[in-house]
Every structure is written in structure tokens, then in C-alpha cells.
Design a protein around this motif. Structure first.
Motif, PDB file in Angstrom:
ATOM      1  N   LEU A  63      46.111  99.259  35.660  1.00  0.00           N
ATOM      2  CA  LEU A  63      44.756  98.827  35.326  1.00  0.00           C
ATOM      3  C   LEU A  63      43.832  98.967  36.538  1.00  0.00           C
ATOM      4  N   GLU A  64      44.354  98.577  37.706  1.00  0.00           N
ATOM      5  CA  GLU A  64      43.514  98.677  38.905  1.00  0.00           C
ATOM      6  C   GLU A  64      43.147 100.127  39.190  1.00  0.00           C
ATOM      7  N   ALA A  65      44.124 101.018  39.018  1.00  0.00           N
ATOM      8  CA  ALA A  65      43.851 102.437  39.259  1.00  0.00           C
ATOM      9  C   ALA A  65      42.801 102.945  38.273  1.00  0.00           C
ATOM     10  N   LEU A  66      42.939 102.507  37.043  1.00  0.00           N
ATOM     11  CA  LEU A  66      41.992 102.928  36.010  1.00  0.00           C
ATOM     12  C   LEU A  66      40.591 102.429  36.353  1.00  0.00           C
ATOM     13  N   MET A  67      40.521 101.197  36.805  1.00  0.00           N
ATOM     14  CA  MET A  67      39.242 100.572  37.142  1.00  0.00           C
ATOM     15  C   MET A  67      38.572 101.323  38.289  1.00  0.00           C
ATOM     16  N   ASN A  68      39.394 101.790  39.251  1.00  0.00           N
ATOM     17  CA  ASN A  68      38.835 102.485  40.408  1.00  0.00           C
ATOM     18  C   ASN A  68      38.805 103.990  40.218  1.00  0.00           C
ATOM     19  N   ASN A  69      39.029 104.447  38.998  1.00  0.00           N
ATOM     20  CA  ASN A  69      38.991 105.879  38.722  1.00  0.00           C
ATOM     21  C   ASN A  69      40.037 106.627  39.535  1.00  0.00           C
ATOM     22  N   ALA A  70      41.204 106.058  39.701  1.00  0.00           N
ATOM     23  CA  ALA A  70      42.190 106.686  40.577  1.00  0.00           C
ATOM     24  C   ALA A  70      43.512 106.914  39.864  1.00  0.00           C
ATOM     25  N   LEU A  71      43.466 107.007  38.536  1.00  0.00           N
ATOM     26  CA  LEU A  71      44.686 107.301  37.793  1.00  0.00           C
ATOM     27  C   LEU A  71      44.673 108.786  37.425  1.00  0.00           C
ATOM     28  N   TYR A  72      45.785 109.465  37.671  1.00  0.00           N
ATOM     29  CA  TYR A  72      45.825 110.912  37.451  1.00  0.00           C
ATOM     30  C   TYR A  72      46.947 111.292  36.503  1.00  0.00           C
ATOM     31  N   GLN A  73      46.846 112.518  36.016  1.00  0.00           N
ATOM     32  CA  GLN A  73      47.923 113.100  35.229  1.00  0.00           C
ATOM     33  C   GLN A  73      48.338 114.378  35.917  1.00  0.00           C
ATOM     34  N   ARG A  74      49.640 114.587  36.098  1.00  0.00           N
ATOM     35  CA  ARG A  74      50.075 115.835  36.718  1.00  0.00           C
ATOM     36  C   ARG A  74      49.941 116.946  35.688  1.00  0.00           C
ATOM     37  N   LYS A  75      49.333 118.052  36.097  1.00  0.00           N
ATOM     38  CA  LYS A  75      49.036 119.099  35.122  1.00  0.00           C
ATOM     39  C   LYS A  75      50.312 119.752  34.593  1.00  0.00           C
ATOM     40  N   SER A  76      51.349 119.866  35.468  1.00  0.00           N
ATOM     41  CA  SER A  76      52.536 120.633  35.070  1.00  0.00           C
ATOM     42  C   SER A  76      53.273 119.971  33.906  1.00  0.00           C
ATOM     43  N   ASP A  77      53.405 118.621  33.927  1.00  0.00           N
ATOM     44  CA  ASP A  77      54.182 117.985  32.864  1.00  0.00           C
ATOM     45  C   ASP A  77      53.442 116.813  32.217  1.00  0.00           C
ATOM     46  N   ASN A  78      52.125 116.679  32.490  1.00  0.00           N
ATOM     47  CA  ASN A  78      51.329 115.601  31.907  1.00  0.00           C
ATOM     48  C   ASN A  78      51.838 114.202  32.244  1.00  0.00           C
ATOM     49  N   LEU A 125      40.187  92.330  32.292  1.00  0.00           N
ATOM     50  CA  LEU A 125      41.625  92.119  32.189  1.00  0.00           C
ATOM     51  C   LEU A 125      42.253  91.915  33.564  1.00  0.00           C
ATOM     52  N   VAL A 126      41.801  92.713  34.514  1.00  0.00           N
ATOM     53  CA  VAL A 126      42.339  92.574  35.864  1.00  0.00           C
ATOM     54  C   VAL A 126      41.952  91.221  36.439  1.00  0.00           C
ATOM     55  N   ALA A 127      40.715  90.792  36.144  1.00  0.00           N
ATOM     56  CA  ALA A 127      40.259  89.508  36.677  1.00  0.00           C
ATOM     57  C   ALA A 127      41.164  88.379  36.217  1.00  0.00           C
ATOM     58  N   VAL A 128      41.602  88.416  34.953  1.00  0.00           N
ATOM     59  CA  VAL A 128      42.474  87.350  34.450  1.00  0.00           C
ATOM     60  C   VAL A 128      43.761  87.295  35.262  1.00  0.00           C
ATOM     61  N   THR A 129      44.355  88.474  35.532  1.00  0.00           N
ATOM     62  CA  THR A 129      45.599  88.452  36.303  1.00  0.00           C
ATOM     63  C   THR A 129      45.350  88.057  37.755  1.00  0.00           C
ATOM     64  N   ARG A 130      44.165  88.386  38.244  1.00  0.00           N
ATOM     65  CA  ARG A 130      43.887  88.077  39.647  1.00  0.00           C
ATOM     66  C   ARG A 130      43.645  86.599  39.892  1.00  0.00           C
ATOM     67  N   LEU A 131      43.521  85.815  38.830  1.00  0.00           N
ATOM     68  CA  LEU A 131      43.350  84.370  39.016  1.00  0.00           C
ATOM     69  C   LEU A 131      44.519  83.788  39.790  1.00  0.00           C
ATOM     70  N   HIS A 132      45.660  84.478  39.754  1.00  0.00           N
ATOM     71  CA  HIS A 132      46.836  83.971  40.460  1.00  0.00           C
ATOM     72  C   HIS A 132      47.019  84.635  41.806  1.00  0.00           C
ATOM     73  N   SER A 133      45.996  85.307  42.257  1.00  0.00           N
ATOM     74  CA  SER A 133      46.109  85.991  43.545  1.00  0.00           C
ATOM     75  C   SER A 133      46.308  84.975  44.662  1.00  0.00           C
ATOM     76  N   LYS A 134      46.778  85.469  45.820  1.00  0.00           N
ATOM     77  CA  LYS A 134      46.989  84.554  46.945  1.00  0.00           C
ATOM     78  C   LYS A 134      45.707  84.366  47.739  1.00  0.00           C
ATOM     79  N   LYS A 135      44.787  85.292  47.607  1.00  0.00           N
ATOM     80  CA  LYS A 135      43.578  85.208  48.429  1.00  0.00           C
ATOM     81  C   LYS A 135      42.464  84.476  47.687  1.00  0.00           C
TER      82      LYS A 135
END
Lengths: 535, 434
Positions: A63-78, A125-135
Motif C-alpha cells: 500500500l505504501e508503495a502504491l501511495m508513493n507511486n513506487a510499485l512496479y511490474q517486471r515486464k518479462s513476467d509481469n 488505509l495506510v493511516a489506519v495501520t499507522r495508528l500503531h506506529s512507534k513514532k
């Protein structure tokens, strides 16, 4: 010993069953991740909700990767992968198995398509899980995210977070978020508690929520409580708004100060009407661009390198202009004006030919981006804060140089009485060149700062030349304190008028004010007095 | 005294010879080539945008010549530099038409430069192709508008935000000049016709090159915190955009909270930005470089080969120039002459494939049919299309959302109308063509 052995057996068994469990789960998680490909964005919104509901520990990174536009798919095997920069290549890690897939070039992967609504859904969605963060700051950010769209489904995670929270300020924030959800509760008691929980929590969202509740609230008791809380919040908002306007004004003032302080030397001290001053600022900004090109891997440090570099480049150009053109024109202000205007056009066209007429993009280092969130009503942007400090440092350094150094002494001597200074053995020509170089160099430094705020293009200088002259004339020609007071005064006045009148009218009002002021006091705020003042 | 008189006579003689010579050479040249005038600023503030269009026309001329020119003649581009100076646009247009005797002109960017050229092309019966999105409310007999009219950019963008994103509160932010003022007037009328309350619309104008956005962004933030989804519709002009987006990012306004949809930010402008803080903000255009079609790939390849730099981007006004040029070439072939009146009559109904797919058709009101694309800005400075109209939208010269221009139509083909400013209620043509 036996016990120890048993322990190991147990642990092994547990680990094995864990692996098995993970594999069984793999299917659900893996299948969902598979659906993130393609371009059907509406479907993706549902998919990420299901992923978040899995309570799989691999869900958050996806989810975090998706939020930051950093999720990829490898072209060779998807296959879905995370990509981290490594030696100008990407190190790929499988999303589902966590396996290291080695290095690949950016052409081997394709970015998973997202859009605003998908990212904003992910953020919640990420915010809900981050409620339990240590920081603590992560938790506070998560709360303000949840406040944007309070939903009953957050209640359980919020209660869980409240139960284990120790830090009082985070606890308060969590309770406010809980209150925001319960505002719509049927029970009057719950609503009253919710409003009370929000008391004194400075946030625009809380203000909005309470205002909206006031319109639909039926219970008189709750209405009264809301009004009390709202009153307090609004008073706080007004106070912070004033602080914010003041900061905006000071930051605009320090931009003006930076742009004008070099001119205060060349025009104020030397009396040269230097129309090419703006282009010195431009050269400084382009120097920043070139420095960033030369050190692409150390962007964070690039500005620190750029400051002396810009000073040298612009200062050198200033010395060349002084020795090549201006020294033949002393005492002929009109010719100087025309000549320097011509130089400014030449410099602009030079930059157009060398760097193209397009704007260049100067990267803002991480430490200058973002803002310092003091509370929900007040946040100060870092780049402006640094620029205020930087402007003050430049002014202070310059004053020190003029008042305390031997060069400053010579410079003041030459301005006050050229003939006398010359007969005392001061090389007036050299001092002139150095003074002009100093003024131009400081303009170059201003360019480094401005490259962080505005466009770096051939027209950069033109937009600041008028403002610079305005500040110097208003402050009193030849007086650095005058320049300082004028810049800050105009900046703050502008920012206090702007909310009332709009940006266009504010600028006109300021100019009208200056015209009137110059009519009354032609020598500006702090006029120089004494016999060295020329007729 | 005598000597000066003789010298004077000699000078006059010389001038006469020179003039007749140049006249002769002019005739010879006119017979040899078809002249294409390029009226784009190569210096001054607008050079940043217009230089690219000059290069685009040069590329298209070169390409056409490789195909053997037109009507068996070679094309010759005549480039002048109006230097971002609006009155100079009129002078240079006059020079192109009277001295160079060009057959067609491609040029202008800002509306004020076009308005300055209008009387010249109309009185000298020239032909101008104008390739930039603009505020509409105009249709001249001698100008073809190949960029978007408001109903081909602004209105669909607002529709997208309203229906697909669910925006309820609107900030209309623009630079203080004719294009944003007119566009915002149309948008305000449109939003109100859709039931948006006046309190939910915030209109803000800033001077050219405005660089201190702190107060305005803070106001937008406050306006957007009212619990309804808010969006900014930006007609902010080129140079002021960088500080605007930087301030948005620094004050923590992200595209997910308050998206900004811009009408003046394209690939070319983005190449001068640090795009990180912009990701997710929107732009509405009729063309994106990222559009997937064989025509587009070929165009980009051709552009890179011509400009000798594979990093250069293509943008919407370039496509508009390409469509305008291709249409003009087809019309010349159809009319078998370059005479303005014949070409004008031949061009109506001519179809040229868009680079994004579909076809552009020249309408009798001198506007085109165009698809409308909404894209989100990506980190690499390109757009990702998130929405597009089903087919092409016909350009409307006079908007239907302002009461005073609702009753006005433009039609240069219908013999009963033959007017760019025809009032359908009083059945009269205003004295002006535009």
C-alpha cells in the motif's frame, strides 16, 4: 537439557506451521496483488481494500508503495516488484515472496498505474495501520488523515490505539479522531463527549466538522458545548492567522531584501544605475543549476556549494562589466542606465543561446521541502524559513564587511570623498571594481535563494529589478539599514493588504504608497546627511 | 550645394534601381516557391513557448518539400521575430503579407498578439493559422483556430472534476489578462448553471509572473478545508506556475486533497519544473505526448530527428500546428491554388487524423473537432490520461454559457450567414468580422 531440546522442537514445528500458513495465505494475497495490474482503476480501489483487510504483514509495504507511486511490474513476467535505486539501476524485490530479484534497468519495469482517488483511498488505509506506529509524528499525521473523512470503520482501530497510547498529545489527537466519528452518533451523551474531546484541538478539520454539526444538531446542550468549543478554536485561529501573515510578510520581505541588497551597494553606495542587476541574480540562479548538473548524486549539498560559486561567477561578471563599461561612464547616469540596460539584454540572450529559452528545473533538496507543522492552524514552510535566515545572514555579513574590514573602510572613504581618498593613497579604480563585484556577487547569492522559489529562466532578473530599485529608493539610497527596513516593511504591508484586496490591487496600493512617500521624502526612509551628500 | 543635390539624385536613382530589382526578384521567387510565413516570437518573454512552434513549422515545411512540395512548387518558410511585442506582431504580419507576399501564416501565441494581427490579416486578406487554446468569442474570416475553444478544454475538465472526482467547491485561479478573465467568466456561468452556489466559488487573479503565492495557497487551503471536495481550476500563465506548485507542495496541499487542473501547463512547461511535487495534479489538453498511436510515434520520431535532441518533448500547440499545416496543404491541393479565398473555401470539411487517434475536421466557424483528454502529471514530466471524451468535440466559437454570446453563431460557409459574429435573434451580422 531436555527442556532446551523440546523448546527447539517446538520452535521448529511452529516455524514450519508458520511457513505453511504463510503459503496458504500467499494465494489470497498473491491473487489480490495480481489484480493491481492493468488500467481498471475502479477495480483497483476494491482490491486495495481487500488487501488491507487481509491483515497480512506484507500488505502495508504494498500500500505504501502504491501511495508513493513506487510499485512496479517486471515486464518479462509481469511479476509485481518493489524497486530501490542502486548504482543507477534498480534492485528489484518481489512483492509476494520478498525474494531478491537482482538488478534491472528502469526499462525492464513498468509502473503500476494509479490515480488520485486510488492514492487517497490508499492513504486512508495506510493511516489506519499507522495508528500503531512507534513514532509519535507518524501517528499524528495518521490522525489528521483520518479526520479528513471520519468513518465508523476506524472506530475499532482507534479504540485499540487509545488503549495502548501513553503520550498525552497523541492520546488527545486519537480522542479527537474518535470524537469526529462519534459526532454523528445517535446518543446525546456520546455527542457531548465527542465535542468535549475536541476542545482546544487546533485543526481546520475539527473546525469544519463542528461547524457542520452545528447546522444539524438538535440538542440544545450539545449546541451550547459546540459553540463554546468553536469560540475557543476561532480565537486561536485568528491569532495564528496573524502570526502566519506576519511570517509571509517577513519571508516576502527577505526575498526583497536579498534581491535589493546587492543593488544597495552598486546603486546606493556607488551611485551606478545598474539595470543589469537582475541579470546578476539570474546568473546566480543558473550557477545553481549548473552546480546541480555537476553533482547529481549530492543534491542535498548542492546549494551549499552553489552559494560561493554563484558569488564568484556573478562577482566576476560584475568586475568585468565595471572595468569594461561602467568606469568610462562615471558621473553620466543616463549613459550608465542605457549601457547597463544593453548589458542586461546581452546577458539574457547569452543565457538563451547557451541554455535554451526554456526554463531550467532546479531541484529542491529534501531539507528545504515541506513545512513545520506547529499545529492545525499554523505551519511554516521550511524553504521560506531558511531564506529568512539566509537573508539576515547575508545582510549581517555585509555590514560586518563594510564596518569592520579594511576593504570596507576604503570603500566608505571612496564614496564619501573620492579625491581625498585618492590623495591618501587608495587605489580608487580598484576599489570601484571590487565594490561593484561585491554588489554583483551578492546578487548572485540572491539568485541561489530565488532558484528555490521561482523559475530559473532568462527572464528571472527582469521580474526582480523593479522591486529592487523600489526597495533601495524607499529605504534611502546608500543606507543598508534603510534597505532592510524598507524590504521588511514593504513585504509585511503587502501580505497584510493582500488578503483584503487581492494580489493585483495589493501591488498597486504598495506602489501608490511609495510614490506618495517619495513625494514627501525624496531621500527615502533613512536619508544620508552630511556634506558628502551630493546636491 | 550642387554636390549635395547630385548626390541626392544619385541616391534616388540607386534606390529606384534597387526597388525595381527587388520587385523583379520578388516576382521570380513568387513563381518558384510557395511562401509560408512564420510569426512566432523568438525573443522576449514568449520566446520560451513560441520558439518550439517556429521549429515545428520549419520541420513540417521540410517534410512537405521532401514529398515534392505543393502543386509542383517548393515551400519556402519566411521567419520573422515579433519579439513578444504586441504592436510589432501587426507590423511583422504586414511585412509578411505586403513585402514577402506569403501565401499563408502560422503564428501568434497570446490572445493579445492575435488581436493585434487581426485587422492586418483582414484588411490585406491574409490567412493565419492560430495554434493555441484560447478564450473563444471570436471567428475571423481570415483566421483558422486550430487550438481548443473553451468548450474543448475548460468545460470538459470541469465536467470531469464534477462528475468523476465529485468536486463541490471551486477555486478559479488565473493570471490577470484576457484569456483567464474570459475563461473564468464562462466557467463561473457554467458552474452556476449546474447549481454550484456562489459561496462555493472562489475567484482569484494574480499579476503576470507572480512569485509569492504564500497567502493565496494558504487561502486555498482554508477554502478547501470546508469539508467538501475542492479543486483548483488554473489558468495561471506559464512562468507563475513553478512558484505556485512549489508553494502548494511546501504547504502540504497534495493532489489527492485539492487537485489542480491547469490549462496552460503542458509537457514543454513541465520540462522546466522539478516535477516531484506535482505528481497527480491534472491538465486538460487535446493532445498528450504519451498518447499511444502510430501517428504520434511517427511525429515524435520526426521531431527528434529534426531538432537533433531526443530529450525534447512534444505538446498540444505543436499538434495544433501540425493539424493546421496538414489541413492547409490538403486544401491547397484540393483548390489547386494558394489564393486565400479559394483555399478558405476548400478547407471546410477537410479531415486530418489527430495524433491521439480520431480525426480533426475543419468546421465552417473556423474551429476544429477535437478529442479532450485529462491527464495526471507523472514524475517523468509526462501525462497519464485518466479520462477522455468519447468522440471529438466540435469547437464552439461563441460560448453557450454566457447570455450575450449564446445567441451568436459563426459560419463562413452558409451563404445566408457568411459572418463570424451573427446574431440569430436579430438576424444581423455585426459590422465586425470577429
Amino acid at each position: 537439557m531436555i527442556r532446551y531440546f523440546l523448546n527447539i522442537v517446538f520452535m521448529l514445528a511452529f516455524a514450519l506451521s508458520g511457513v505453511q500458513f504463510a503459503q496458504a495465505d500467499d494465494d489470497a494475497f498473491g491473487q489480490l496483488v495480481e489484480q493491481l495490474g492493468g488500467s481498471n482503476l475502479r477495480n483497483k480501489v476494491q482490491v486495495i481494500e481487500q488487501i488491507a483487510a487481509l491483515e497480512d504483514e506484507r500488505a502495508l509495504p504494498v500500500l505504501e508503495a502504491l501511495m508513493n507511486n513506487a510499485l512496479y511490474q517486471r515486464k518479462s513476467d509481469n511479476q509485481f516488484v518493489f524497486a530501490a535505486d542502486e548504482d543507477k539501476q534498480l534492485r528489484l524485490t518481489s512483492v509476494v515472496s520478498g525474494e531478491d530479484l537482482g538488478l534491472a534497468s528502469s526499462r525492464d519495469v513498468r509502473k503500476v498505474i494509479t490515480n488520485n482517488s486510488l492514492r487517497s483511498q490508499t492513504r486512508t488505509l495506510v493511516a489506519v495501520t499507522r495508528l500503531h506506529s512507534k513514532k509519535n509524528e507518524v501517528k499524528l499525521a495518521a490522525v489528521s488523515e483520518l479526520l479528513k473523512s471520519p468513518d465508523a470503520s476506524f472506530l475499532a482501530p482507534l479504540d485499540a490505539a487509545i488503549a495502548e497510547e501513553k503520550n498525552p498529545s497523541v492520546l488527545k489527537a486519537l480522542q479527537v479522531a474518535r470524537g469526529a466519528i462519534l459526532l454523528g452518533n445517535e446518543s446525546e451523551v456520546e455527542r457531548l463527549k465527542a465535542v468535549k474531546a475536541m476542545d482546544g484541538y487546533n485543526s481546520k478539520q475539527v473546525l469544519t466538522l463542528l461547524q457542520a454539526q452545528l447546522d444539524v444538531e438538535s440538542s440544545e446542550l450539545v449546541r451550547k458545548e459546540i459553540n463554546d468549543v468553536l469560540g475557543g478554536l476561532k480565537r486561536a485561529e485568528t491569532g495564528y492567522k496573524f502570526v502566519e501573515d506576519l511570517f509571509f510578510g517577513l519571508s516576502l520581505g527577505s526575498v526583497l531584501l536579498l534581491a535589493a541588497v546587492g543593488l544597495a551597494i552598486t546603486f546606493g553606495v556607488m551611485g551606478v544605475i545598474n539595470m543589469a542587476h537582475g541579470e546578476m541574480i539570474m546568473l546566480g540562479a543558473y550557477t545553481t543549476y549548473v552546480v546541480q548538473l555537476l553533482m547529481p548524486n549530492h543534491i542535498e549539498a548542492s546549494l551549499i556549494v552553489a552559494v560561493p560559486a554563484a558569488f564568484l561567477v556573478a562577482g566576476l561578471m560584475g568586475v568585468i562589466i565595471e572595468r569594461g563599461v561602467i568606469r568610462f561612464l562615471y558621473g553620466r547616469p543616463l549613459e550608465t542606465l542605457l549601457a547597463t540596460f544593453g548589458i542586461s539584454l546581452i546577458l539574457q540572450q547569452l543565457v538563451r543561446s547557451v541554455f535554451s529559452p526554456l526554463n531550467r528545473s532546479v531541484i529542491t533538496p529534501q531539507w528545504m521541502s515541506g513545512s513545520w507543522e506547529i499545529n492545525g492552524f499554523l505551519s511554516l514552510t521550511y524553504n521560506r524559513m531558511y531564506i529568512v535566515l539566509f537573508a539576515l545572514a547575508v545582510l549581517f555579513g555585509l555590514m560586518l564587511l563594510l564596518k569592520k574590514s579594511y576593504f570596507g573602510l576604503q570603500m566608505r572613504a571612496v564614496t564619501q570623498n573620492r579625491a581625498m581618498a585618492s590623495s591618501m593613497g587608495i587605489r580608487t579604480g580598484w576599489v570601484d571594481a571590487m565594490t561593484f563585484g561585491l554588489g554583483s556577487g551578492i546578487a548572485g547569492i540572491a539568485g541561489v535563494a530565488l532558484s528555490q522559489l521561482t523559475n530559473v529562466g532568462p527572464n528571472l532578473g527582469q521580474s526582480y529589478i523593479i522591486d529592487s530599485f523600489m526597495v533601495v529608493v524607499f529605504g534611502g539610497v546608500g543606507n543598508l539599514w534603510g534597505t532592510f527596513v524598507a524590504a521588511m516593511g514593504l513585504g509585511v504591508a503587502n501580505k497584510f493588504i493582500e488578503p483584503l484586496s487581492g494580489a493585483v490591487l495589493a501591488k498597486i496600493l504598495i506602489l501608490v504608497f511609495i510614490i506618495m512617500f517619495i513625494q514627501r521624502r525624496p531621500r527615502g526612509l533613512f536619508a544620508l546627511k552630511g556634506r558628502f551628500v551630493e546636491g | 550645394m550642387k554636390i549635395t543635390k547630385r548626390a541626392w539624385l544619385k541616391a534616388v536613382q540607386g534606390a529606384a534601381v534597387a526597388a525595381s530589382l527587388s520587385l523583379v526578384s520578388g516576382i521570380v521567387q513568387a513563381a518558384d516557391t510557395i511562401k509560408v510565413g512564420v510569426l512566432h516570437s523568438l525573443s522576449g518573454t514568449m520566446a520560451i513557448s513560441e520558439t518550439t512552434l517556429k521549429d515545428t513549422v520549419l520541420m513540417l515545411v521540410e517534410e512537405q518539400n521532401k514529398k515534392g512540395g505543393l502543386l509542383g512548387k517548393k515551400l519556402e518558410a519566411v521567419v520573422v521575430d515579433p519579439a513578444s511585442n504586441w504592436p510589432l506582431f501587426a507590423e511583422k504580419a504586414k511585412e509578411l503579407l505586403e513585402k514577402e507576399k506569403v501565401d499563408v501564416m502560422f503564428g501568434c501565441w497570446t490572445s493579445v498578439s492575435r488581436k493585434s494581427v487581426l485587422p492586418v490579416v483582414e484588411s490585406l486578406n491574409g490567412l493565419l493559422f492560430y495554434p493555441v487554446q484560447y478564450e473563444g468569442e471570436e471567428s475571423s474570416k481570415n483566421v483558422f483556430y486550430t487550438g481548443a475553444a473553451p468548450n474543448q478544454q475548460a468545460i470538459p475538465a470541469v465536467d470531469y472534476l464534477m462528475n468523476d472526482v465529485g468536486v463541490k467547491r471551486w477555486v478559479l485561479a488565473g493570471t490577470d489578462y484576457v484569456y483567464p478573465r474570459t475563461t473564468n467568466k464562462i466557467l463561473e456561468a457554467y458552474l452556476k448553471s449546474k447549481g454550484v452556489a456562489a459561496a462555493d466559488i472562489m475567484i482569484n487573479y494574480t499579476p503576470f509572473g507572480h512569485s509569492d503565492w504564500q497567502t493565496i495557497v494558504s487561502d486555498i487551503k482554508k477554502f478547501g478545508a470546508a469539508g467538501k471536495k475542492t479543486a483548483v481550476v488554473s489558468t495561471i500563465n506559464g512562468d507563475a506556475n513553478v512558484p505556485f506548485y512549489k508553494e502548494l507542495a511546501n504547504q502540504g496541499v497534495s493532489a489527492e486533497d485539492i487537485p489542480v487542473v491547469a490549462f496552460s501547463v503542458g509537457e514543454e512547461e513541465l520540462s522546466g519544473f522539478d516535477t516531484k511535487p506535482l505528481v497527480g495534479h491534472l491538465a486538460a489538453w487535446n493532445y498528450f505526448m504519451s498518447a499511444e498511436s502510430a501517428e504520434n510515434d511517427a511525429f515524435i520520431k520526426q521531431w527528434h530527428a529534426f531538432i537533433k535532441d531526443t530529450k525534447r518533448v512534444t505538446n498540444d500547440p505543436m499538434e495544433a500546428t501540425y493539424i493546421g499545416f496538414t489541413m492547409w496543404a490538403k486544401a491547397v491541393e484540393k483548390a489547386k491554388t494558394t489564393k486565400v479565398d479559394d483555399v478558405r473555401k476548400a478547407i471546410y470539411g477537410i479531415e486530418v487524423p489527430n495524433l491521439t487517434g480520431g480525426t480533426a475536421k475543419m468546421l465552417p466557424n473556423h474551429h476544429l473537432t477535437k478529442p479532450v483528454l485529462i491527464g495526471e502529471i507523472q514524475e517523468d514530466g509526462q501525462f497519464q490520461t485518466v479520462w477522455q471524451t468519447d468522440g471529438e468535440v466540435p469547437g464552439d466559437a461563441w460560448t453557450d454559457f454566457l447570455p450575450e454570446s449564446k445567441k451568436i453563431v459563426a459560419d463562413w460557409q452558409d451563404p445566408k450567414i457568411m459572418c463570424g459574429n451573427y446574431n440569430t435573434e436579430t438576424k444581423t451580422c455585426s459590422g465586425q468580422n470577429y
